[in-house]
Enzyme design. Sequence first.
Site, PDB file in Angstrom:
ATOM      1  N   ASN A   9      79.826  53.861  29.436  1.00 39.45           N
ATOM      2  CA  ASN A   9      79.421  54.301  30.773  1.00 39.45           C
ATOM      3  C   ASN A   9      78.386  53.308  31.310  1.00 39.45           C
ATOM      4  O   ASN A   9      77.230  53.346  30.911  1.00 39.45           O
ATOM      5  CB  ASN A   9      78.826  55.719  30.691  1.00 39.45           C
ATOM      6  CG  ASN A   9      78.301  56.195  32.037  1.00 39.45           C
ATOM      7  OD1 ASN A   9      78.514  55.545  33.063  1.00 39.45           O
ATOM      8  ND2 ASN A   9      77.613  57.330  32.030  1.00 39.45           N
ATOM      9  N   TRP A  10      78.839  52.458  32.204  1.00 39.33           N
ATOM     10  CA  TRP A  10      77.942  51.409  32.717  1.00 39.33           C
ATOM     11  C   TRP A  10      76.896  51.973  33.670  1.00 39.33           C
ATOM     12  O   TRP A  10      75.973  51.269  34.038  1.00 39.33           O
ATOM     13  CB  TRP A  10      78.741  50.346  33.461  1.00 39.33           C
ATOM     14  CG  TRP A  10      79.723  49.563  32.649  1.00 39.33           C
ATOM     15  CD1 TRP A  10      80.103  49.777  31.337  1.00 39.33           C
ATOM     16  CD2 TRP A  10      80.461  48.413  33.081  1.00 39.33           C
ATOM     17  NE1 TRP A  10      81.019  48.848  30.956  1.00 39.33           N
ATOM     18  CE2 TRP A  10      81.267  47.994  32.001  1.00 39.33           C
ATOM     19  CE3 TRP A  10      80.519  47.705  34.282  1.00 39.33           C
ATOM     20  CZ2 TRP A  10      82.116  46.894  32.097  1.00 39.33           C
ATOM     21  CZ3 TRP A  10      81.369  46.615  34.388  1.00 39.33           C
ATOM     22  CH2 TRP A  10      82.154  46.219  33.294  1.00 39.33           C
ATOM     23  N   LYS A  11      77.090  53.194  34.133  1.00 37.58           N
ATOM     24  CA  LYS A  11      76.214  53.789  35.159  1.00 37.58           C
ATOM     25  C   LYS A  11      76.145  52.832  36.353  1.00 37.58           C
ATOM     26  O   LYS A  11      77.142  52.170  36.650  1.00 37.58           O
ATOM     27  CB  LYS A  11      74.844  54.119  34.564  1.00 37.58           C
ATOM     28  CG  LYS A  11      74.991  54.982  33.292  1.00 37.58           C
ATOM     29  CD  LYS A  11      73.738  55.579  32.791  1.00 37.58           C
ATOM     30  CE  LYS A  11      74.051  56.400  31.539  1.00 37.58           C
ATOM     31  NZ  LYS A  11      72.872  57.068  30.992  1.00 37.58           N
ATOM     32  N   HIS A  97      77.911  64.668  34.131  1.00 38.42           N
ATOM     33  CA  HIS A  97      76.838  63.915  33.477  1.00 38.42           C
ATOM     34  C   HIS A  97      75.486  64.470  33.941  1.00 38.42           C
ATOM     35  O   HIS A  97      75.329  64.844  35.103  1.00 38.42           O
ATOM     36  CB  HIS A  97      76.964  62.426  33.825  1.00 38.42           C
ATOM     37  CG  HIS A  97      76.130  61.567  32.948  1.00 38.42           C
ATOM     38  ND1 HIS A  97      74.765  61.462  33.100  1.00 38.42           N
ATOM     39  CD2 HIS A  97      76.448  60.802  31.875  1.00 38.42           C
ATOM     40  CE1 HIS A  97      74.288  60.653  32.166  1.00 38.42           C
ATOM     41  NE2 HIS A  97      75.292  60.246  31.406  1.00 38.42           N
ATOM     42  N   GLU A  99      72.859  63.071  34.735  1.00 36.06           N
ATOM     43  CA  GLU A  99      72.266  62.366  35.881  1.00 36.06           C
ATOM     44  C   GLU A  99      72.848  62.888  37.186  1.00 36.06           C
ATOM     45  O   GLU A  99      72.147  62.978  38.191  1.00 36.06           O
ATOM     46  CB  GLU A  99      72.488  60.851  35.728  1.00 36.06           C
ATOM     47  CG  GLU A  99      71.608  60.289  34.618  1.00 36.06           C
ATOM     48  CD  GLU A  99      72.191  59.104  33.882  1.00 36.06           C
ATOM     49  OE1 GLU A  99      73.142  58.473  34.385  1.00 36.06           O
ATOM     50  OE2 GLU A  99      71.700  58.803  32.773  1.00 36.06           O
ATOM     51  N   GLU A 169      75.946  65.346  25.283  1.00 37.76           N
ATOM     52  CA  GLU A 169      74.884  64.379  25.550  1.00 37.76           C
ATOM     53  C   GLU A 169      73.569  65.123  25.736  1.00 37.76           C
ATOM     54  O   GLU A 169      73.257  65.556  26.858  1.00 37.76           O
ATOM     55  CB  GLU A 169      75.194  63.588  26.824  1.00 37.76           C
ATOM     56  CG  GLU A 169      76.467  62.773  26.761  1.00 37.76           C
ATOM     57  CD  GLU A 169      76.398  61.551  27.685  1.00 37.76           C
ATOM     58  OE1 GLU A 169      76.760  60.479  27.220  1.00 37.76           O
ATOM     59  OE2 GLU A 169      75.965  61.684  28.842  1.00 37.76           O
ATOM     60  N   GLY A 175      69.022  57.451  27.168  1.00 35.30           N
ATOM     61  CA  GLY A 175      68.168  56.348  27.613  1.00 35.30           C
ATOM     62  C   GLY A 175      66.765  56.360  27.024  1.00 35.30           C
ATOM     63  O   GLY A 175      65.892  55.636  27.497  1.00 35.30           O
ATOM     64  N   SER A 215      71.537  57.428  23.457  1.00 34.82           N
ATOM     65  CA  SER A 215      70.922  56.392  22.606  1.00 34.82           C
ATOM     66  C   SER A 215      71.780  56.049  21.396  1.00 34.82           C
ATOM     67  O   SER A 215      71.245  55.762  20.318  1.00 34.82           O
ATOM     68  CB  SER A 215      69.503  56.811  22.190  1.00 34.82           C
ATOM     69  OG  SER A 215      68.679  56.924  23.324  1.00 34.82           O
ATOM     70  N   GLY A 236      75.861  54.497  26.872  1.00 36.36           N
ATOM     71  CA  GLY A 236      75.246  54.011  28.106  1.00 36.36           C
ATOM     72  C   GLY A 236      74.746  52.589  27.922  1.00 36.36           C
ATOM     73  O   GLY A 236      75.524  51.633  27.926  1.00 36.36           O
ATOM     74  N   GLY A 237      73.448  52.441  27.733  1.00 44.54           N
ATOM     75  CA  GLY A 237      72.803  51.121  27.665  1.00 44.54           C
ATOM     76  C   GLY A 237      73.500  50.139  26.737  1.00 44.54           C
ATOM     77  O   GLY A 237      73.668  48.964  27.083  1.00 44.54           O
TER      78      GLY A 237
HETATM   79  P1  13P Z   1      72.364  55.837  26.694  1.00 41.42           P
HETATM   80  O1  13P Z   1      73.378  55.386  25.677  1.00 41.42           O
HETATM   81  O2  13P Z   1      71.812  54.711  27.510  1.00 41.42           O
HETATM   82  O3  13P Z   1      71.327  56.721  26.100  1.00 41.42           O
HETATM   83  O4  13P Z   1      73.170  56.742  27.765  1.00 41.42           O
HETATM   84  C1  13P Z   1      74.040  57.708  27.289  1.00 41.42           C
HETATM   85  C2  13P Z   1      74.798  58.222  28.444  1.00 41.42           C
HETATM   86  O5  13P Z   1      74.261  58.837  29.331  1.00 41.42           O
HETATM   87  C3  13P Z   1      76.238  57.930  28.465  1.00 41.42           C
HETATM   88  O6  13P Z   1      76.883  58.657  29.457  1.00 41.42           O
END
Ligand code: 13P
Length: 252
Positions: A9-11, A97, A99, A169, A175, A215, A236-237
């Site tokens: 997930n590149w966000k 999600h 967010e 999640e 993050g 994470s 994510g990251g």
């Molecule tokens: P991180 O891997 O950056 O913690 O993000 C997880 C995430 O929200 C994937 O959708």
Amino acid sequence: MRKKIVAGNWKMNKTFSEADDLINKIIELISDNNFDNVGVVLCPPFVYLELATDMTEDIEIAVAAQNVSNYEFGAYTGEISAPMLKSMDVEYCILGHSERRKYFNEDSKLLAEKVNILLKNDIIPIFCCGELLPEREAGNHFNIVEKQITDALWHLDSVQFKKIVLAYEPVWAIGTGVNATPEQAQEMHAFIRGIISTKYGAEVAENTTILYGGSCNSKNAKELFANPDVDGGLIGGASLKAEEFVKIIESF
Ligand code: 13P
């Protein structure tokens, strides 16, 4: 056997040339390997979906959107519909999600509408759930996750539900660099599989893919994925760097 998936997930990250570069590198690294046992999914921002589907045409990498409109077409300026995604060969879409729940006020009623519209258009929802830190500290995490899942998904019949991918999640892990321990992840994934079994039966539960996100990186992926109910990750990251992302895929 249920499908294992590692999804990136590149966000809201990457310019066009950076996106092109990242996809190229991932393809290059993946081409050297044999990942028959795990599905790889890239979830770039909307504007790079066509780039991603074009570039991955000849390789076993699927593309996901990060969001979809709850409307199918019409005067909804700025929105992107499920038929549009389908017409671009998008196979999956992230929904729910934390967010989007937090910054865009997405609630279960809206998510249920989005689930329906995705399924109608033959796109697989990757449905996210997870508790906040105070909710875990209060011992409420199972109730919260159960409510998120039941409110948005329990209206589906079992034929529809079979198409859903879930992602646990925990919000406190997203993050932050603090991942759920393998034990915490396994405990919650087993709980989720249990409620699916009660509602839809053991066979549907056994075949439902449940990803872990928060994470997750190349250092902890192996331990997390080793758990019987953890079927992969929503990353994510760590999905923004090709080498790191591919190492996570190699953790299976
Ligand atoms: P991180 O891997 O950056 O913690 O993000 C997880 C995430 O929200 C994937 O959708």
